[in-house]
Scaffold this motif. Structure first.
Motif, short mmCIF file in Angstrom:
data_model
loop_
_atom_site.label_atom_id
_atom_site.label_comp_id
_atom_site.label_asym_id
_atom_site.label_seq_id
_atom_site.Cartn_x
_atom_site.Cartn_y
_atom_site.Cartn_z
N PRO A 101 0.83 -1.21 0.00
CA PRO A 101 0.00 0.00 0.00
C PRO A 101 0.86 1.26 0.00
O PRO A 101 1.82 1.38 0.79
CB PRO A 101 -0.81 -0.13 1.30
CG PRO A 101 -0.86 -1.62 1.56
CD PRO A 101 0.45 -2.15 1.09
N ALA A 102 0.55 2.18 -0.89
CA ALA A 102 1.35 3.39 -1.04
C ALA A 102 1.18 4.30 0.18
O ALA A 102 0.15 4.28 0.85
CB ALA A 102 0.96 4.14 -2.31
N TRP A 103 2.23 5.06 0.46
CA TRP A 103 2.13 6.14 1.42
C TRP A 103 1.77 7.43 0.67
O TRP A 103 1.83 7.49 -0.55
CB TRP A 103 3.47 6.34 2.15
CG TRP A 103 3.80 5.28 3.15
CD1 TRP A 103 3.02 4.22 3.50
CD2 TRP A 103 4.99 5.19 3.92
NE1 TRP A 103 3.66 3.46 4.46
CE2 TRP A 103 4.87 4.04 4.74
CE3 TRP A 103 6.15 5.95 4.01
CZ2 TRP A 103 5.86 3.65 5.63
CZ3 TRP A 103 7.14 5.56 4.90
CH2 TRP A 103 7.00 4.42 5.70
N GLU A 104 1.41 8.46 1.43
CA GLU A 104 1.12 9.75 0.82
C GLU A 104 1.50 10.86 1.78
O GLU A 104 1.40 10.70 3.00
CB GLU A 104 -0.38 9.84 0.46
CG GLU A 104 -0.71 11.04 -0.41
CD GLU A 104 -2.12 10.96 -0.97
OE1 GLU A 104 -2.47 11.82 -1.81
OE2 GLU A 104 -2.88 10.05 -0.57
N HIS A 105 1.98 11.96 1.21
CA HIS A 105 2.33 13.12 2.02
C HIS A 105 2.06 14.37 1.20
O HIS A 105 2.34 14.40 -0.02
CB HIS A 105 3.80 13.07 2.45
CG HIS A 105 4.16 14.08 3.50
ND1 HIS A 105 4.55 15.36 3.19
CD2 HIS A 105 4.17 14.00 4.86
CE1 HIS A 105 4.81 16.02 4.31
NE2 HIS A 105 4.58 15.22 5.33
N TYR A 106 1.53 15.40 1.85
CA TYR A 106 1.12 16.59 1.10
C TYR A 106 2.27 17.26 0.38
O TYR A 106 2.07 17.93 -0.65
CB TYR A 106 0.43 17.59 2.05
CG TYR A 106 1.36 18.29 3.02
CD1 TYR A 106 1.92 19.53 2.71
CD2 TYR A 106 1.68 17.70 4.24
CE1 TYR A 106 2.78 20.18 3.59
CE2 TYR A 106 2.54 18.34 5.12
CZ TYR A 106 3.08 19.58 4.80
OH TYR A 106 3.94 20.20 5.68
N ARG A 107 3.50 17.09 0.85
CA ARG A 107 4.63 17.75 0.21
C ARG A 107 5.10 17.05 -1.06
O ARG A 107 5.64 17.68 -1.97
CB ARG A 107 5.81 17.85 1.19
CG ARG A 107 5.69 18.97 2.19
CD ARG A 107 6.79 18.91 3.23
NE ARG A 107 8.13 18.83 2.65
CZ ARG A 107 9.23 18.61 3.38
NH1 ARG A 107 9.15 18.47 4.70
NH2 ARG A 107 10.41 18.56 2.80
N VAL A 108 4.91 15.74 -1.11
CA VAL A 108 5.49 14.97 -2.22
C VAL A 108 4.47 14.10 -2.95
O VAL A 108 4.81 13.47 -3.95
CB VAL A 108 6.66 14.09 -1.72
CG1 VAL A 108 7.85 14.95 -1.33
CG2 VAL A 108 6.23 13.21 -0.55
N GLY A 109 3.24 14.02 -2.46
CA GLY A 109 2.21 13.25 -3.13
C GLY A 109 2.23 11.77 -2.80
O GLY A 109 2.64 11.36 -1.70
N LEU A 110 1.80 10.95 -3.76
CA LEU A 110 1.67 9.51 -3.57
C LEU A 110 3.05 8.84 -3.67
O LEU A 110 3.84 9.15 -4.57
CB LEU A 110 0.75 8.92 -4.63
CG LEU A 110 0.14 7.55 -4.33
CD1 LEU A 110 -0.81 7.63 -3.15
CD2 LEU A 110 -0.61 7.04 -5.56
N LEU A 111 3.31 7.92 -2.76
CA LEU A 111 4.62 7.29 -2.66
C LEU A 111 4.49 5.77 -2.73
O LEU A 111 4.17 5.11 -1.73
CB LEU A 111 5.29 7.68 -1.34
CG LEU A 111 5.55 9.18 -1.15
CD1 LEU A 111 5.97 9.48 0.29
CD2 LEU A 111 6.60 9.66 -2.12
N PRO A 112 4.73 5.17 -3.91
CA PRO A 112 4.68 3.71 -4.02
C PRO A 112 5.71 3.04 -3.12
O PRO A 112 6.75 3.63 -2.78
CB PRO A 112 5.00 3.47 -5.49
CG PRO A 112 4.63 4.74 -6.18
CD PRO A 112 4.95 5.83 -5.20
N ARG A 113 5.40 1.79 -2.76
CA ARG A 113 6.32 0.96 -1.96
C ARG A 113 6.33 -0.45 -2.54
O ARG A 113 5.31 -0.94 -3.02
CB ARG A 113 5.86 0.86 -0.50
CG ARG A 113 5.89 2.13 0.30
CD ARG A 113 5.62 1.82 1.78
NE ARG A 113 4.29 1.27 2.01
CZ ARG A 113 3.98 0.46 3.03
NH1 ARG A 113 4.91 0.05 3.88
NH2 ARG A 113 2.75 0.03 3.18
#
Length: 356
Positions: free
Chosen positions: A23-35
Motif C-alpha cells: 500500500p502506497a504512502w502519501e504526504h502533502y509535500r510529495v504526493g503519492l509514494l509507491p512501496r
C-alpha cells in the motif's frame, strides 16, 4: 578460505525474487509514494519511492524468522523531517563540498549551504527527499530520477538510474547517471546498519592504505597512512576500543566519520570493509568499485525518528558510504568527480551477508 580482504561476493544459486506492491504512502509535500517488497527467500527488503529508501532489509534466520538489519521509521513525514538520510540514495554530491563552492571549467558553482557554510549530501534538493520512479525488474527493482538544471546549484539535467538486485545472501546496488552539462556527481547508498546489539561491540576490518584526516567540520586537511594511524582498521578493530582512545580525531566528530581511501584505484569491484557482530553471529562485507569509503558511526543520530514512534540514540547504527572522498572537486589530484556530457557515471556495490 580466502581472507576477508580478498574474498569475493558469494556466488549462490539464483533464486527467483518475489516482488510485491505494498500500500502506497502519501504526504502533502510529495504526493503519492509507491512501496515495494523484494523477497528471494534469504533477503527481504522494503523500498520506498521517496529517496529510494530501503526502509527494511531483513535476513532470514535459521529458524525461519526474519532479522531487520537497517534503521528506519514509520511514515513519509518522519523521513522528510529527519536529517540523517536514513536508507536513501544520496546525491548529487554525497559528503561535503567546502564552503558550498567549487569550480568546473573555470566557472564557480554556488551550492546549497545546508550544513553552513558547507554543502552536504545534495543540499536542500537532495535525492533523499525526491520521489523516484519504481519499476520491478527480474531480480529486484529499478529506480529512476531526473534532477533539473540548477537544483541545489548544480548545473545540467541529470538522469539517474539505480538497480537494487537480490542474489542469494547478497544485495547489489548499481548506480548510473548522465548529464547534459559538466557537473560534480558522487552518489551513494546511505543505509544505517544495526545487527541487534550495541555498536561498540562490532568489529571493523578495512585495508585502505590511507585515511582522510579532516578539520572539525569534516573538510579534508591531509592524508595519513593507515598503518601509521590509531584509526587503522586492518586488524579487525573493535568500535568500542576506538571510541575509548583519547584521540582528537575521535573527539572532534564524536566517533568515526572518516573516509578510508584507495588512491590510484582501478575501479574494480573489491571487498572494502567488513562489519562483524560477534554477539549475534553476523558478518557483512561491502564490496565496491569506488576509491573511498566513508565510515560513519551515527554520531548525531540522537532524536532521529525510529520505528514505532520511537527515536534513535547516538551510535545506534553505522553507515558505510562508498564513493569519492569529501570535497573532491576542491582537493588536489585528478579525481574531481566531474561528470561531462557523453560520459556515464557508474557505481556498483555489493553487500554480502554471512552467518558466522
Amino acid at each position: 578460505m580466502l581472507p576477508s580482504s580478498t574474498r569475493k561476493p558469494v556466488q549462490e544459486p539464483v533464486v527467483s525474487v518475489s516482488i510485491t506492491s505494498l500500500p502506497a504512502w502519501e504526504h502533502y509535500r510529495v504526493g503519492l509514494l509507491p512501496r515495494y517488497q523484494l523477497d528471494n527467500g534469504q533477503i527481504r527488503m522494503e523500498v520506498l519511492a521517496l529517496g529510494g529508501i530501503v526502509r527494511k532489509l531483513e535476513l532470514k534466520r535459521d529458524d525461519g524468522s526474519w532479522q531487520n538489519l537497517v534503521l528506519g521509521c514509520d511514515s513519509a513525514g518522519d523521513y522528510l523531517s529527519q536529517k540523517a538520510c536514513l536508507g536513501s540514495i544520496v546525491g548529487r554530491w554525497a559528503n561535503r563540498i567546502a564552503n558550498s563552492s567549487c569550480k568546473v571549467d573555470g566557472q564557480t558553482l554556488e551550492l546549497d549551504a545546508n550544513l553552513y557554510p558547507h554543502h552536504l549530501h545534495g543540499g536542500l534538493a537532495g535525492f533523499h527527499h525526491r520521489v523516484f520512479q519504481l519499476c520491478p525488474i527480474e531480480d529486484g527493482l529499478q529506480l529512476k530520477l531526473t534532477s533539473a538544471d540548477g537544483e541545489a546549484g548544480f548545473p545540467g539535467n541529470l538522469d539517474v538510474v539505480v538497480n537494487y538486485r537480490l542474489d542469494g545472501s547478497n544485495w547489489k546496488v548499481e548506480m548510473a547517471a548522465e548529464v547534459d552539462k559538466p557537473c560534480p556527481v558522487n552518489l551513494t547508498q546511505h543505509s544505517y546498519f544495526n545487527f541487534g546489539h550495541a555498536l561498540t561491540d562490532y568489529q571493523l576490518e578495512c585495508h585502505a592504505p590511507y585515511i582522510v584526516l579532516t578539520d572539525n567540520e569534516g573538510i579534508p586537511v591531509t592524508l595519513e597512512r593507515s598503518d601509521k594511524s590509531p584509526l587503522n582498521l586492518s586488524g579487525n578493530a573493535r568500535i568500542g576500543d576506538l571510541f575509548e582512545q583519547p584521540l582528537e580525531e575521535i573527539r572532534q566528530v564524536g566517533g568515526l566519520d572518516h573516509c578510508y581511501l584507495w588512491t590510484n584505484d582501478d575501479r574494480q569491484l573489491k571487498p572494502r570493509v567488513t562489519v562483524t557482530a560477534p554477539t549475534t553471529g553476523l558478518k557483512m562485507t561491502l564490496h565496491s568499485d569506488q576509491p573511498g569509503m566513508q565510515i560513519y558511526t551515527g554520531n548525531h543520530l540522537g532524536g532521529t525518528p525510529a520505528y514505532e514512534g520511537r527515536c534513535y540514540k547516538h551510535h545506534q547504527g553505522i553507515a558505510l558510504e562508498p564513493g569519492l572522498w569529501p570535497d573532491a572537486p576542491n582537493q588536489p589530484g585528478d579525481t574531481k568527480g566531474i561528470l561531462r556530457p557523453g560520459e556515464r557515471y557508474q557505481h556498483t556495490s555489493v553487500y554480502q551477508f554471512e552467518r558466522i
